[in-house]
Design a protein around this motif. Structure first.
Motif, PDB file in Angstrom:
ATOM      1  N   TRP A  65      -2.423  18.638 -10.365  1.00 14.39           N
ATOM      2  CA  TRP A  65      -2.066  20.073 -10.352  1.00 14.39           C
ATOM      3  C   TRP A  65      -2.887  20.818 -11.359  1.00 14.39           C
ATOM      4  N   GLU A  66      -3.077  20.167 -12.510  1.00 17.13           N
ATOM      5  CA  GLU A  66      -3.819  20.849 -13.577  1.00 17.13           C
ATOM      6  C   GLU A  66      -5.320  20.580 -13.435  1.00 17.13           C
ATOM      7  N   ARG A  67      -5.704  19.753 -12.472  1.00 17.50           N
ATOM      8  CA  ARG A  67      -7.103  19.369 -12.206  1.00 17.50           C
ATOM      9  C   ARG A  67      -7.744  18.747 -13.451  1.00 17.50           C
ATOM     10  N   ASN A  68      -6.923  18.062 -14.198  1.00 15.07           N
ATOM     11  CA  ASN A  68      -7.380  17.440 -15.442  1.00 15.07           C
ATOM     12  C   ASN A  68      -7.990  16.079 -15.105  1.00 15.07           C
ATOM     13  N   GLU A  69      -9.310  16.045 -15.056  1.00 13.53           N
ATOM     14  CA  GLU A  69     -10.001  14.849 -14.541  1.00 13.53           C
ATOM     15  C   GLU A  69      -9.845  13.662 -15.478  1.00 13.53           C
ATOM     16  N   ALA A  70      -9.859  13.946 -16.796  1.00 13.31           N
ATOM     17  CA  ALA A  70      -9.712  12.843 -17.763  1.00 13.31           C
ATOM     18  C   ALA A  70      -8.351  12.185 -17.615  1.00 13.31           C
ATOM     19  N   LEU A  71      -7.353  13.039 -17.410  1.00 13.20           N
ATOM     20  CA  LEU A  71      -5.986  12.517 -17.247  1.00 13.20           C
ATOM     21  C   LEU A  71      -5.866  11.719 -15.941  1.00 13.20           C
ATOM     22  N   ILE A  72      -6.527  12.303 -14.900  1.00 14.70           N
ATOM     23  CA  ILE A  72      -6.506  11.614 -13.591  1.00 14.70           C
ATOM     24  C   ILE A  72      -7.077  10.207 -13.747  1.00 14.70           C
ATOM     25  N   ALA A  73      -8.260  10.142 -14.424  1.00 15.35           N
ATOM     26  CA  ALA A  73      -8.918   8.838 -14.571  1.00 15.35           C
ATOM     27  C   ALA A  73      -8.037   7.887 -15.356  1.00 15.35           C
ATOM     28  N   SER A  74      -7.452   8.355 -16.468  1.00 13.68           N
ATOM     29  CA  SER A  74      -6.660   7.466 -17.309  1.00 13.68           C
ATOM     30  C   SER A  74      -5.398   6.965 -16.595  1.00 13.68           C
ATOM     31  N   GLN A  75      -4.922   7.834 -15.679  1.00 16.02           N
ATOM     32  CA  GLN A  75      -3.706   7.398 -14.975  1.00 16.02           C
ATOM     33  C   GLN A  75      -4.016   6.547 -13.725  1.00 16.02           C
ATOM     34  N   ALA A  76      -5.195   6.841 -13.086  1.00 11.84           N
ATOM     35  CA  ALA A  76      -5.484   6.168 -11.794  1.00 11.84           C
ATOM     36  C   ALA A  76      -6.157   4.807 -11.988  1.00 11.84           C
ATOM     37  N   VAL A  77      -7.135   4.740 -12.919  1.00  9.74           N
ATOM     38  CA  VAL A  77      -7.965   3.533 -13.023  1.00  9.74           C
ATOM     39  C   VAL A  77      -7.136   2.248 -13.286  1.00  9.74           C
ATOM     40  N   PRO A  78      -6.079   2.280 -14.178  1.00  7.02           N
ATOM     41  CA  PRO A  78      -5.339   1.024 -14.390  1.00  7.02           C
ATOM     42  C   PRO A  78      -4.804   0.380 -13.098  1.00  7.02           C
ATOM     43  N   ALA A  79      -4.578   1.235 -12.093  1.00  6.75           N
ATOM     44  CA  ALA A  79      -4.065   0.658 -10.821  1.00  6.75           C
ATOM     45  C   ALA A  79      -5.056  -0.316 -10.188  1.00  6.75           C
ATOM     46  N   LEU A  80      -6.354  -0.115 -10.516  1.00  8.59           N
ATOM     47  CA  LEU A  80      -7.391  -0.983  -9.902  1.00  8.59           C
ATOM     48  C   LEU A  80      -7.338  -2.432 -10.423  1.00  8.59           C
ATOM     49  N   LEU A 101       0.850  -1.198   0.000  1.00  4.74           N
ATOM     50  CA  LEU A 101       0.000   0.000   0.000  1.00  4.74           C
ATOM     51  C   LEU A 101       0.886   1.248   0.000  1.00  4.74           C
ATOM     52  N   ASP A 102       1.945   1.203   0.821  1.00  3.78           N
ATOM     53  CA  ASP A 102       2.862   2.361   0.899  1.00  3.78           C
ATOM     54  C   ASP A 102       3.537   2.607  -0.455  1.00  3.78           C
ATOM     55  N   ARG A 103       3.997   1.458  -1.048  1.00  3.74           N
ATOM     56  CA  ARG A 103       4.686   1.606  -2.347  1.00  3.74           C
ATOM     57  C   ARG A 103       3.740   2.138  -3.403  1.00  3.74           C
ATOM     58  N   THR A 104       2.524   1.601  -3.435  1.00  2.00           N
ATOM     59  CA  THR A 104       1.533   2.028  -4.434  1.00  2.00           C
ATOM     60  C   THR A 104       1.195   3.500  -4.238  1.00  2.00           C
ATOM     61  N   LEU A 105       1.068   3.926  -2.995  1.00  4.64           N
ATOM     62  CA  LEU A 105       0.776   5.331  -2.685  1.00  4.64           C
ATOM     63  C   LEU A 105       1.895   6.223  -3.236  1.00  4.64           C
ATOM     64  N   ALA A 106       3.154   5.778  -2.978  1.00  2.36           N
ATOM     65  CA  ALA A 106       4.301   6.590  -3.375  1.00  2.36           C
ATOM     66  C   ALA A 106       4.353   6.725  -4.903  1.00  2.36           C
ATOM     67  N   SER A 107       4.205   5.587  -5.608  1.00  2.00           N
ATOM     68  CA  SER A 107       4.328   5.659  -7.080  1.00  2.00           C
ATOM     69  C   SER A 107       3.159   6.406  -7.700  1.00  2.00           C
ATOM     70  N   ASN A 108       1.947   6.182  -7.194  1.00  2.00           N
ATOM     71  CA  ASN A 108       0.762   6.822  -7.767  1.00  2.00           C
ATOM     72  C   ASN A 108       0.717   8.313  -7.473  1.00  2.00           C
ATOM     73  N   SER A 109       1.201   8.702  -6.290  1.00  2.00           N
ATOM     74  CA  SER A 109       1.169  10.152  -5.984  1.00  2.00           C
ATOM     75  C   SER A 109       2.126  10.908  -6.917  1.00  2.00           C
ATOM     76  N   VAL A 110       3.240  10.262  -7.307  1.00  2.00           N
ATOM     77  CA  VAL A 110       4.182  10.917  -8.249  1.00  2.00           C
ATOM     78  C   VAL A 110       3.556  10.960  -9.633  1.00  2.00           C
ATOM     79  N   MET A 111       2.930   9.767 -10.005  1.00  2.00           N
ATOM     80  CA  MET A 111       2.368   9.653 -11.352  1.00  2.00           C
ATOM     81  C   MET A 111       1.200  10.639 -11.557  1.00  2.00           C
ATOM     82  N   LEU A 112       0.416  10.861 -10.525  1.00  2.00           N
ATOM     83  CA  LEU A 112      -0.802  11.676 -10.660  1.00  2.00           C
ATOM     84  C   LEU A 112      -0.537  13.163 -10.414  1.00  2.00           C
ATOM     85  N   ALA A 113       0.727  13.521 -10.089  1.00  2.00           N
ATOM     86  CA  ALA A 113       1.041  14.884  -9.636  1.00  2.00           C
ATOM     87  C   ALA A 113       0.613  15.946 -10.651  1.00  2.00           C
ATOM     88  N   ARG A 114       0.962  15.765 -11.927  1.00  2.00           N
ATOM     89  CA  ARG A 114       0.661  16.806 -12.942  1.00  2.00           C
ATOM     90  C   ARG A 114      -0.834  16.904 -13.194  1.00  2.00           C
TER      91      ARG A 114
END
Ligand code: ATP
Ligand code: MG
Length: 488
Positions: A54-69, A38-51
């Motif tokens: 920051w830009e509040r780009n929801e489509a980008l957030i979804a495309s980057q976050a959902v594969p983790a599921l 969980l810690d590792r996943t948090l660390a990698s995903n928080s870096v991956m989702l940073a931009r």
């Protein structure tokens, strides 16, 4: 069976407990690994989702976050902005299949000068996977635990049989074989353990018992032998005593016959002399001497008769003849026999025979001898102003008693039993004045007993004596019997 009842639950508890501990440990390890993941996943995903955050780009957030599921352990992704407002939510916070583990980390974006916080990432993982594999593993473990328990139990049973069961069986066989008189068996068993020591102690006990029993047997045989020897000796002594007694009785019978014949001649001729049957004796003294010869001879004859009867009684040979006798007449006859002494003594003599006293079936000569002995004693031991009563009575059971009572010197209470022993005379001053052979009362008792009766002496020292002879009821003839008495 008792052994299995103890060992089986014990083994199951120990094996089961061991596997439960193992399972808890395995589960805790898996949960720890899940937390690290969980810690590792948090660390990698928080870096991956940073931009995208920051830009509040929801489509980008979804495309980057959902594969983790795709990861089956991850069930929820929650992203908030700097102000804490929700930017995106994927999945759920809870799952019915297991427990949820939640982790949170800040999302930082490198916007040029330095790192700026863009929002927060919250991930939810579930232990459902861990639980599922634990469940299948547990089934295998339970099967294994059962097999292991059974194996342990059987191994323990086999070991128990080998170490304890067999020697115990041998021991039991040896104990069961113990029989009276049979040699005691020992158990063949070698070893250095406690069981072997117990068996060795048992064998020692068997050897000791064998030794005791042998000693006991010898003692018994010795005792039996001694009893046998003693019995033979006793039999010999008894036979000798009987022979001696028979010889004594025969001697007495012969001697008394030999004595009586000349005595009768002496008494008879003394009487002839005293009565001066063939002419006067001349001097008066001759006739008084002749009288002394006669009375002394009569006394000697009585003594010999008593002695003979007593010795017959002792040898069991005093068997009364069965004649019918009238009590009253027999008493008067006995008084007549002592007439001379009575007249010389000046005593008052009374006869008291109850009217209902029946005739007796008894030996007339012996009853006369008995009464005469009692009357002689009464006359001897009573002073001249005294009274003698001779009587008879019958009781409800038709037992007839004959008695002679006097008002004489009496017998001390503690000596009453003694006077029934042969050759016994009392040693008081008054008794010493009259000497006798001490045969009268023992003979009276012998005569009473020969008739199935008994003798009773009641006396008060200085006041008088009453001797009663009690005859059994069968000696009394029925009252209706009016056959004239015959006397021997
Ligand atoms: N009527 C009595 N009164 C007092 N004492 C008695 C009487 N009858 C017996 N005795 C005592 O008992 C003793 C034993 O009596 P028992 O008739 O057996 O012997 P005895 O009269 O001495 O001798 P025997 O009868 O042989 O001539 C007597 O010596 C006497 O001491
Ligand atoms: Mg006497």
């Amino acid at each position: 069976m008792a052994f299995l009842a103890v060992i089986l639950p014990l083994v199951i508890t120990v094996v089961g407990g061991f596997f439960v501990l193992l399972e808890v440990e395995t589960y805790n390890d898996a949960v720890e690994r899940l937390e690290m993941k969980l810690d590792r996943t948090l660390a990698s995903n928080s870096v991956m989702l940073a931009r995208a955050v920051w830009e509040r780009n929801e489509a980008l957030i979804a495309s980057q976050a959902v594969p983790a599921l795709i990861d089956p352990d991850l069930i929820g992704i929650f992203i908030t902005d700097r102000a804490g407002r929700t930017l995106a939510e994927f999945g759920a916070r809870e799952t019915p299949l297991g427990k949820s583990i939640t982790g949170e980390a800040p999302i930082r974006y490198d916007a040029g000068a330095d790192l700026q916080e863009a929002g927060r990432l919250e991930l939810v993982m579930t232990d459902a996977g861990i639980r599922a594999s634990a469940r299948s593993r547990t089934l295998v473990l339970i099967a294994f635990a059962i097999l292991l328990s059974v194996a342990i139990v059987f191994a323990a049973q086999a070991a128990f049989d080998l170490v304890i069961g067999r020697p115990l069986k041998e021991l039991q066989k040896a104990i069961d074989s113990t029989r009276l008189g049979a040699p005691r068996e020992e158990v063949q068993w070698s070893g250095a353990d406690e069981v072997a020591r117990v068996i060795e102690a048992f064998n020692r006990m068997q050897r000791r018992h064998t030794a005791y029993e042998n000693a006991l047997d010898e003692a018994r045989i010795d005792l039996e032998q001694r009893v046998e020897e003693r019995t033979v000796e006793l039999k010999r002594a008894r036979d000798e005593a009987r022979a001696a007694n028979r010889a004594k009785s025969a001697f007495l019978a012969n001697m008394s016959h030999e004595l009586r014949t000349p005595l009768n001649a002496i008494i008879g001729f003394a009487e002839v002399l005293k009565n001066q049957k063939f002419g006067p004796l001349g001097d008066e003294r001759y006739s008084s001497y002749a009288e002394i010869v006669r009375t002394s001879g009569t006394h000697l004859l009585d003594l010999i008769n008593d002695l003979l009867d007593l010795s017959r009684a002792e040898a069991g040979g005093l068997i009364p003849a069965d004649s019918t006798l009238a009590v009253d007449a027999q008493i008067r006859r006995a008084i007549d026999m002592s007439r001379t002494e009575i007249d010389a003594s000046g005593l008052t003599v009374r006869v008291a025979v109850d009217a209902d006293v029946p005739p007796l079936r008894a030996d007339a000569r012996l009853i006369l001898q008995l009464l005469s002995n009692l009357i002689t004693n009464a006359v001897k031991f009573t002073r001249s102003d005294g009274t003698i009563t001779i009587g008879a009575a019958v009781d409800d059971r038709r037992s007839v008693s004959l008695f002679v009572a006097d008002t004489g010197i009496g017998i001390p209470e503690d000596q009453i039993d003694k006077v029934l022993e042969p050759f016994t005379q009392l040693d008081t001053r008054l008794h010493r004045e009259h000497r006798g052979a001490g045969l009268g009362l023992p003979l009276c008792r012998a005569i009473a007993q020969a008739h199935g009766g008994q003798i009773l002496i009641e006396s008060t020292f200085g006041e008088g004596t009453r001797v009663t002879v009690i005859l059994p009821p069968w000696r009394a003839l029925p009252p209706a019997d009016d056959t004239p008495p015959t006397e021997a």
